[in-house]
Structure formats: C-alpha cells, structure tokens
Write a protein that holds these residues in place. Sequence first.
Motif, PDB file in Angstrom:
ATOM      1  N   UNK A   1      -0.250   2.731   5.977  1.00 22.99           N
ATOM      2  CA  UNK A   1      -0.305   3.417   4.742  1.00 22.99           C
ATOM      3  C   UNK A   1      -1.238   4.467   4.654  1.00 22.99           C
TER       4      UNK A   1
ATOM      5  N   UNK B   1      -4.822   2.919   6.002  1.00 24.99           N
ATOM      6  CA  UNK B   1      -4.927   1.620   6.053  1.00 24.99           C
ATOM      7  C   UNK B   1      -3.972   1.239   7.344  1.00 24.99           C
TER       8      UNK B   1
ATOM      9  N   UNK C   1       6.055   6.761  -6.998  1.00 30.94           N
ATOM     10  CA  UNK C   1       5.242   5.503  -6.968  1.00 30.94           C
ATOM     11  C   UNK C   1       6.160   4.451  -7.045  1.00 30.94           C
TER      12      UNK C   1
ATOM     13  N   UNK D   1       0.691   5.267  -0.865  1.00 30.68           N
ATOM     14  CA  UNK D   1       0.271   5.724   0.333  1.00 30.68           C
ATOM     15  C   UNK D   1       1.467   4.796   1.427  1.00 30.68           C
TER      16      UNK D   1
ATOM     17  N   UNK E   1       9.197   0.407  -0.614  1.00 36.55           N
ATOM     18  CA  UNK E   1       8.822   0.583   0.851  1.00 36.55           C
ATOM     19  C   UNK E   1       7.744  -0.574   1.037  1.00 36.55           C
ATOM     20  N   UNK E   2       6.629  -0.722   0.491  1.00 35.15           N
ATOM     21  CA  UNK E   2       5.375  -1.572   0.534  1.00 35.15           C
ATOM     22  C   UNK E   2       5.910  -3.058   0.840  1.00 35.15           C
TER      23      UNK E   2
ATOM     24  N   UNK F   1       8.462  -3.129   3.967  1.00 30.63           N
ATOM     25  CA  UNK F   1       7.996  -3.083   5.237  1.00 30.63           C
ATOM     26  C   UNK F   1       6.508  -3.786   5.383  1.00 30.63           C
ATOM     27  N   UNK F   2       6.104  -4.387   4.315  1.00 31.04           N
ATOM     28  CA  UNK F   2       4.801  -5.168   4.479  1.00 31.04           C
ATOM     29  C   UNK F   2       3.822  -4.327   4.795  1.00 31.04           C
ATOM     30  N   UNK F   3       3.593  -3.119   3.884  1.00 32.50           N
ATOM     31  CA  UNK F   3       2.430  -1.980   4.089  1.00 32.50           C
ATOM     32  C   UNK F   3       1.732  -2.123   2.894  1.00 32.50           C
ATOM     33  N   UNK F   4       0.652  -1.623   2.887  1.00 31.39           N
ATOM     34  CA  UNK F   4      -0.343  -1.627   1.684  1.00 31.39           C
ATOM     35  C   UNK F   4       0.246  -0.516   0.815  1.00 31.39           C
ATOM     36  N   UNK F   5       0.226  -1.035  -0.580  1.00 32.06           N
ATOM     37  CA  UNK F   5       0.723   0.026  -1.569  1.00 32.06           C
ATOM     38  C   UNK F   5       0.094   1.440  -1.543  1.00 32.06           C
ATOM     39  N   UNK F   6      -1.420   0.953  -1.440  1.00 32.81           N
ATOM     40  CA  UNK F   6      -2.395   2.193  -1.129  1.00 32.81           C
ATOM     41  C   UNK F   6      -3.194   2.003  -0.057  1.00 32.81           C
ATOM     42  N   UNK F   7      -3.665   2.896   0.531  1.00 29.71           N
ATOM     43  CA  UNK F   7      -4.307   2.914   1.918  1.00 29.71           C
ATOM     44  C   UNK F   7      -5.845   2.177   1.423  1.00 29.71           C
TER      45      UNK F   7
ATOM     46  N   UNK G   1       7.719   3.889  -3.454  1.00 33.77           N
ATOM     47  CA  UNK G   1       6.234   3.447  -2.752  1.00 33.77           C
ATOM     48  C   UNK G   1       6.289   1.989  -2.795  1.00 33.77           C
TER      49      UNK G   1
END
Lengths: 278, 165
Positions: free
Chosen positions: B65, B55, A51, B118, A57-58, A61-67, A54
């Motif tokens: 993600x 996502x 977690x 994710x 990385x989020x 990389x500008x990625x959603x923490x959770x989908x 995560x």
Amino acid sequence: MREISSKRITEATAELCRQAAYLLPAEVEEALNRALKMETSELGREVLREIIKNAEIARKEKLPLCQDTGFAVVFVDLGQEVLISGGQLTEAINEGVSRGFSDLRKSIVSDPFIRANTGDNTPAVVHIEIVPGDKLKLGLLLKGGGGENASTLKMFLPGAEKEEIVRFVVEKVKEAGPRACPPVIVGVGIGGTFDHAPFLAKKALRRKVGHLNSSHHIAELEKEMLKRINETGVGPMGLGGKTSALAVHIETFPCHIASLPVAVNLECHAHRYQEAVL
Amino acid sequence: MKKLTTPLTDNMAADLKAGDRVLINGTLIVARDAAHKMGLNLDLKGQIIFYAGPAPGPGGKLVGSIGPTTASRMDPFTIPLLERGLKGMIGKGGRSREVREVLKKYKAVYFVATGGAAALLGQAVKHAEVIAYPELGPEAVLKLEVLDFPAIVAYDVHGGDVFAK
C-alpha cells in the motif's frame, strides 16, 4: 479470579493489528456510502469513490488501507477479577504489536531527537482501565500521523458558551484541511484536567462511528458540530464539498470550578480500530 | 481524464489545469522527509517525486500500500530540486505560497492523490526498487513503475489552485 495468559494477550494484539490495518469498520463504509449519495462536488465524489474502492481492495487483498499503519494505541478494559499469568501486561501487548506489524510499515522512532526506527513499531501507547468483571477487552487503534499532527487542546474559561466551543472544533477541522485526510472522524474530549481531556478525545474514537453520546445535550452538540463542519466546504481530501467529517464523538468528564478543557483529536477516514474480548 | 507518461516536458506541464484528473504512467520517485533532508542526490530531470513511505505487501513485496503524505513538510527542500529539473510532485494538502508561485517559473506541476487510499494506489505500482538511502528503511528512496496511477492536478503552471476553487 479468572486466569488469562500473557501469551493469549500477545496473540490477540497481533491479530488486532492486522485486522485494523486491513478492515475498514462496516459503519465507516456505510457512512462513506451515505456521504457519496449526498455529495455534489465532482472531485469530492471521485475521492469518496476511491476511498470506498480502497476499502474493498484492502479487505480482499489483505493490504493496509493506508500505508501509514500508525502508532498502536491500545485501550485495555481490565476486569478486576482477571489474573494475568506468564508475563507482564504491557510487555505482552508490545510483543503482540511487534508480531502484528511484521508485514506493516514501522513508523515509530526510539527518541524524539535521535529518531532511530525501533524496527517493529513498538512501543504501543497503552491505556489501562480497571473495570468490574472477569473479562479483558482490548481496543486497538492504529493512529496515523496526519490526524495526530492536526489535533489540539485549549483550556477555555469555565464560563465559555457552547458556541465558542463549537467554533473552536469547526475551526480546527478547517485548519487541518486535507492534512488530516477528510472526511474525518472528530474525537472531542471536554472536561477533566489538562491531561485527561485529550485522553477523552482519543477514547471518543472507540465509539462506533455515527453513534451519538447517551446524554441528550451532548448528542445535540455532536449534531451541531457535525453540521457546521460539513458546511465549511473542506470536502473529501480538502478538494471541496459537503463531506468534511463523517462523525463527531464527544466524551465529557466533570470539571474543576476554574476550568473547561477542550481537546480535539482528528481521525482520518481510514479509521483503523478493532476490539477483542478475552 | 488525461493520460500522462513520464518524463514530463514543459509542453505536457503547460497542458494541465488545476482540477484535471490524470492517470500517470512511467516512473515515479518515492521520497519523503529524511531523504529530502539528505539532499536527494539523483538525476531529477523531468521526474515526478511521490511524497510517500510505503507499507510492504504480502510475501515481502516492497510496496503493498502506498499513499501520499503531507507535502508541505517538503516545502523547505523543494525549490533546489525544481532548479535541478524536477517537473512534478505528488502529495496531499496545500503547499507554501513560495512553492506554489515558483511552479510557473520552473514549469512544474503539483498533483494530489487520495490520502488513505493506499491499497488502491498500490494497485497501480507494477514494479518497485530501492535506488537510494536504503538505510532509511520506510523512508528509503524508491523508483516505481506505475500504470494509470490516479491523481488530480492541484497547482498548475498557470497559477491555478484546486484548493482555491
């Protein structure tokens, strides 16, 4: 009167959607790091490490923490000396959600039964509160389905002991188990009417994680609930351990002489909440 | 940490114990509620289904993600899929007693991955494509090629249950 254009509200809302999706608030990350130091369950420690990794990385990389980038719940603290120009407030917020979600998962369906995706994650759930001053504060929570599905309300009798309420909240976290993605943040609303208690429970999630209620007897109740939740053994993602919740936040409101409503709104460890003041 | 490469075989499944940490390589089929309701009409022999809806990633990437959703919602649809050769499932949370108990018969395994991690899990996805029900949008069925996708064995073929420990 101070004028704020609807365009600014739209832009701020869109930016908050992206920030909330990508950035875990610093105090949540600190709470996770503290939990990792205390956790003794091997699988629990592994989950906490994942977690924390995560969140890094989020952010990078500008990625959603959770989908599941959730339902956009927007709290508007609207100064009564603010004049909104150029468009309607709720429409401006929805336009912001639509734009902010261009790169996020669209999880909203238009009708509870027809269930056709609205395509842009609108509408938002908007709570407007008129406050003194000439500022407009937006608090945007992206609320995933797991925690919401495990949330609940109970109308207690007015003479209920604190212990009954503690047991009720602890039991709800235990029942939810891994479905709510523990370690959870627990929003509890106590008092008001049938509709107001759940609103308080959600509003409690706006508070910085780990900050206690300003009333001493409520803060004591928060500490007691957190301790008891962490004794259930649910653990990170339900795999066992001491870390089942990171915080319990209680908000209260006066009660009717005949009532004592208690609402529990569970929030997953991927707490997506950001604010902006215009 | 055990490394697994899909397709899963009976022997590979038998070797896994509840609580084992694994790294999965090869193919995962992504499917959730709507696709299960529609019957998931594809070859599932030896396959692993990942209960998820991704996502997107930057630049229109199909999967940015991706983390597990609650597996128990898929319980009513699971047994017919096991009959068709499904060997593994990845989700979050417990399953119905019926699904848990039938895994022995079909020599299939239920894994959990960390919900809400994710972005981390998305890093293990090397390629993704829609293979069925594109009209379902975020619930379309995808095929993922994964490298060292981290999961934990939740229910093994011997009756082991990580949540009961």
